[in-house]
Design an enzyme around this catalytic site. Structure first.
Site, short mmCIF file in Angstrom:
data_model
loop_
_atom_site.label_atom_id
_atom_site.label_comp_id
_atom_site.label_asym_id
_atom_site.label_seq_id
_atom_site.Cartn_x
_atom_site.Cartn_y
_atom_site.Cartn_z
N ASN A 159 0.80 -1.23 0.00
CA ASN A 159 0.00 0.00 0.00
C ASN A 159 0.83 1.28 0.00
OD1 ASN A 159 0.70 -0.55 2.65
ND2 ASN A 159 -1.28 0.01 3.52
N LYS A 182 12.37 -7.59 1.48
CA LYS A 182 11.45 -8.33 0.61
C LYS A 182 10.21 -7.46 0.40
CE LYS A 182 7.98 -10.69 0.64
NZ LYS A 182 7.25 -10.34 -0.57
N PRO A 183 10.09 -6.81 -0.77
CA PRO A 183 8.89 -6.01 -1.02
C PRO A 183 7.70 -6.90 -1.36
CG PRO A 183 10.34 -5.93 -2.93
CD PRO A 183 11.02 -6.82 -1.91
N SER A 237 -0.20 -7.58 7.42
CA SER A 237 -1.40 -7.99 8.14
C SER A 237 -1.04 -8.60 9.50
CB SER A 237 -2.18 -9.01 7.31
OG SER A 237 -1.36 -10.14 7.09
N GLU A 258 4.51 -3.84 12.39
CA GLU A 258 3.52 -2.78 12.12
C GLU A 258 2.35 -3.47 11.42
OE1 GLU A 258 3.74 0.34 13.01
OE2 GLU A 258 5.85 0.62 13.48
N LEU A 259 1.27 -3.71 12.17
CA LEU A 259 0.23 -4.61 11.67
C LEU A 259 -1.08 -3.87 11.37
CD1 LEU A 259 1.08 -7.55 14.11
CD2 LEU A 259 2.06 -7.04 11.86
N CYS A 292 -3.36 1.34 6.87
CA CYS A 292 -3.59 0.72 8.18
C CYS A 292 -4.25 1.68 9.16
CB CYS A 292 -2.26 0.23 8.74
SG CYS A 292 -1.01 1.52 8.70
N GLU A 390 -11.02 -5.27 9.14
CA GLU A 390 -10.26 -4.17 8.52
C GLU A 390 -10.74 -4.07 7.07
OE1 GLU A 390 -6.01 -4.78 8.20
OE2 GLU A 390 -5.65 -2.62 8.43
P1 NAP Z 1 0.31 -9.12 4.04
O1 NAP Z 1 -0.45 -10.08 3.21
O2 NAP Z 1 0.56 -9.44 5.45
O3 NAP Z 1 1.70 -8.90 3.27
C1 NAP Z 1 2.70 -8.03 3.73
C2 NAP Z 1 4.04 -8.54 3.28
O4 NAP Z 1 4.25 -9.82 3.89
C3 NAP Z 1 4.18 -8.76 1.79
O5 NAP Z 1 5.48 -8.47 1.39
C4 NAP Z 1 3.89 -10.25 1.65
O6 NAP Z 1 4.47 -10.84 0.54
C5 NAP Z 1 4.56 -10.77 2.89
N1 NAP Z 1 4.07 -12.07 3.30
C6 NAP Z 1 2.85 -12.63 3.11
N2 NAP Z 1 2.80 -13.86 3.67
C7 NAP Z 1 4.03 -14.09 4.20
C8 NAP Z 1 4.61 -15.18 4.91
N3 NAP Z 1 3.93 -16.29 5.17
N4 NAP Z 1 5.89 -15.06 5.31
C9 NAP Z 1 6.60 -13.95 5.05
N5 NAP Z 1 6.11 -12.88 4.38
C10 NAP Z 1 4.83 -12.96 3.96
O7 NAP Z 1 -0.33 -7.69 4.04
P2 NAP Z 1 -0.78 -6.79 2.80
O8 NAP Z 1 -2.09 -7.27 2.32
O9 NAP Z 1 0.32 -6.70 1.80
O10 NAP Z 1 -0.90 -5.36 3.49
C11 NAP Z 1 -2.04 -4.93 4.11
C12 NAP Z 1 -1.91 -5.07 5.61
O11 NAP Z 1 -0.79 -4.35 6.07
C13 NAP Z 1 -3.11 -4.49 6.34
O12 NAP Z 1 -3.50 -5.32 7.39
C14 NAP Z 1 -2.56 -3.17 6.87
O13 NAP Z 1 -3.24 -2.67 7.99
C15 NAP Z 1 -1.16 -3.54 7.17
N6 NAP Z 1 -0.32 -2.34 7.23
C16 NAP Z 1 0.12 -1.93 8.46
C17 NAP Z 1 0.87 -0.76 8.56
C18 NAP Z 1 1.38 -0.29 9.88
O14 NAP Z 1 2.27 0.57 9.89
N7 NAP Z 1 0.86 -0.76 11.00
C19 NAP Z 1 1.17 -0.03 7.42
C20 NAP Z 1 0.70 -0.49 6.18
C21 NAP Z 1 -0.04 -1.66 6.11
P3 NAP Z 1 3.59 -11.14 -0.79
O15 NAP Z 1 3.11 -9.83 -1.25
O16 NAP Z 1 4.60 -11.74 -1.69
O17 NAP Z 1 2.50 -12.05 -0.37
#
Ligand code: NAP
Length: 488
Positions: A159, A182-183, A237, A258-259, A292, A390
């Protein structure tokens, strides 16, 4: 506006490890798509555990040299990187819009925020001080150093593909750590462009590595299990954050998480309604609701509920959904089909459970594959599924409340604790709610508080640690105590 050739010169189709542009050991790659129209921008390597190990080992070698530089030298590298990002802000913003979808104005704002984080870290690098301790024995001299934690693994979401890198990497580098990033699968190109500019800024090989992958699991598992990595900084997440927490336990890594969030936004009966409407619009619809800290539950006092909803709906009619590069567009698409289906399902379920659609409510397939309309849902109640979900889309459910105690209990009734907002002119209420909301960040009469100078982060299941401010650098440091006995 940069030309197509300018943009092409910032699209990299290889990963960046140990100062080299490299393919995956497996030879596999995957497509990066433009979310506005679903077309392929390029393909990048689909890396796995072996590639990650190579990057970690390169970072370990580079770490020794990098951490032995003076703070001023590290600071100068960071400033040089920031200068190059600033020189190329237009093309970086266009790249961001192309892979993520947000409007060019929002992309410019994001890259500007990255520059701010990097410059802040460059300054803070020179203020990493230890401490001389008052010894309990006159023959002893005691002090505590602040040392870099070691190699850092960073996993970022789609995002904010540019600023999420800057917020993690800049303080890590400032502290003297080498990084392996890892982006997200959907948006690896901003990370690779930042690596290109880091190389141009002269960072030594191995200090800044980017490993691209279609699915995060294998890379994430290696970053967590490898004992060389001493710190993992993850944004994403809560579900994945919990998994990484577990995977980091065997090597007892330092962790920042940061979730997800479930931000309440409370409009009291004495609020400045115009200000509250502006705040809600900004923090609900920014990045099309994919943040988030997005407003996730809007609580309006029963006495101003109807007036507030009317103003909100009227102002939304002035917004324009469209392709991010279109000057008329105020907001862009969702990231992908999965996101569109999730938001559609949330709205449909809320409708079945009794919510009323005041505006929007459906996908906008006339604009492209991933657009969802600006949506306001009224008659939302805490029993509905979306109260604990969310939303991550341009949908705002409005809940009525009648007393302060009632709304405080509702606002805190969630496992998340990232950001909360409230609007009031009452001083007692300001102090009470400023303290009693169980969130890492609270905005009073504002939703615009994110900057490099504030400690960004959550409590409860929204995470661990902070980004930005002095605390953001502290996350990458260890305290190293030394006690010297004077034998004379
Ligand atoms: P996500 O599915 O958790 O993915 C985030 C990152 O983790 C991606 O690079 C993803 O890679 C990687 N990932 C996924 N599964 C993994 C695993 N099993 N092992 C290691 N890495 C893994 O989250 P998203 O959908 O991209 O982002 C949205 C979430 O981020 C929302 O819940 C939002 O609230 C949260 N967020 C929090 C903040 C904060 O500062 N608190 C800021 C921004 C976003 P892939 O893309 O290759 O799957």
């Amino acid at each position: 506006m940069p030309t197509t050739a300018d943009l092409q010169s910032f699209i990299f189709s290889k990963a960046y490890i140990n100062g080299q542009w490299v393919s995956a050991e497996s030879g596999q790659h995957f497509s990066v798509l433009n979310p506005a129209d679903g077309t392929e921008i390029t393909q990048v390597p689909d890396m796995g555990a072996t590639d990650t190990r190579i990057a970690i080992e390169a970072a370990e070698k580079a770490q020794a040299e990098w951490s032995s530089l003076t703070a001023k030298q590290r600071s100068q590298y960071l400033q040089q990187w920031a200068d190059l990002i600033e020189e190329n802000i237009d093309v970086l913003a266009l790249l961001l819009t192309t892979e993520q979808g947000k409007t060019l104005a929002q992309s410019q704002g994001e890259v500007r925020s990255s520059i701010n984080y990097i410059r802040w870290s460059a300054h803070e690098a020179m203020r990493i001080n230890g401490e001389v301790l008052p010894s309990s024995r006159s023959s002893h001299f005691e002090y505590a150093l602040k040392l870099p934690v070691g190699v850092v693994g960073a996993i970022t979401p789609w995002n904010f593909p540019n600023s999420m890198i800057a917020r993690k990497v800049a303080p890590a580098l400032a502290a003297g750590c080498a990084v392996v990033i890892k982006p997200a699968e959907d948006t690896p190109l901003s990370a690779l462009a930042l690596a290109h500019l880091a190389a141009a800024a002269g960072f030594p090989a191995g200090v800044f590595n980017v490993v691209t992958a279609q699915h995060g699991q294998a890379v994430g598992a290696e970053l967590c299990a490898n004992p060389i990595v001493r710190k993992l900084s993850f944004t994403g997440s809560t579900a994945v954050g919990k998994l990484l927490y577990e995977q980091c336990a065997p090597t007892v890594k330092k962790l920042s998480l940061e979730l997800g969030g479930n931000a309440p936004f409370i409009v009291f009966d004495d609020a400045d309604l115009d200000l509250a409407v502006e705040g809600a619009l900004t923090m609900k619809f920014y990045n099309s609701g994919q943040a988030c800290i997005s407003v996730n539950r809007l609580f309006a006092h029963e006495s101003i509920h109807d007036a507030f909803v009317k103003k909100l709906t009227e102002r939304l009619q002035g917004y324009t959904l469209g392709v991010g590069t279109d000057e008329k567009a105020t907001h862009g698409p969702l990231i992908n089909q999965q996101a569109l289906h999730k938001v559609t399902e949330i709205v449909d379920t809320a409708k079945q459970q009794g919510a009323q659609v005041t505006i929007g409510g459906t996908a906008r397939t006339d604009l492209g594959p991933n657009f969802f309309d600006f949506t306001v849902l009224t008659e939302a109640t805490p029993g509905m599924e979306l109260f604990n979900t969310e939303i991550f889309g341009p949908v705002v459910p409005v809940y009525r409340f009648s007393t302060d105690d009632e709304v405080l209990a509702l606002a805190n009734d969630t496992n998340y604790g990232l950001a909360a907002y409230f609007y009031t002119e009452n001083t007692s209420r300001t102090f009470r709610f400023g303290r009693a909301l169980e969130y890492g960040m609270v905005g009073v009469n504002t939703t615009s508080f994110v900057s490099e100078t504030m400690p960004f982060g959550g409590v409860k299941e929204s995470g661990l640690g902070r980004e930005g401010s002095q605390q953001g650098i502290e996350e990458f440091l260890e305290t190293h105590y030394v006690c010297i006995q004077n034998k004379d």
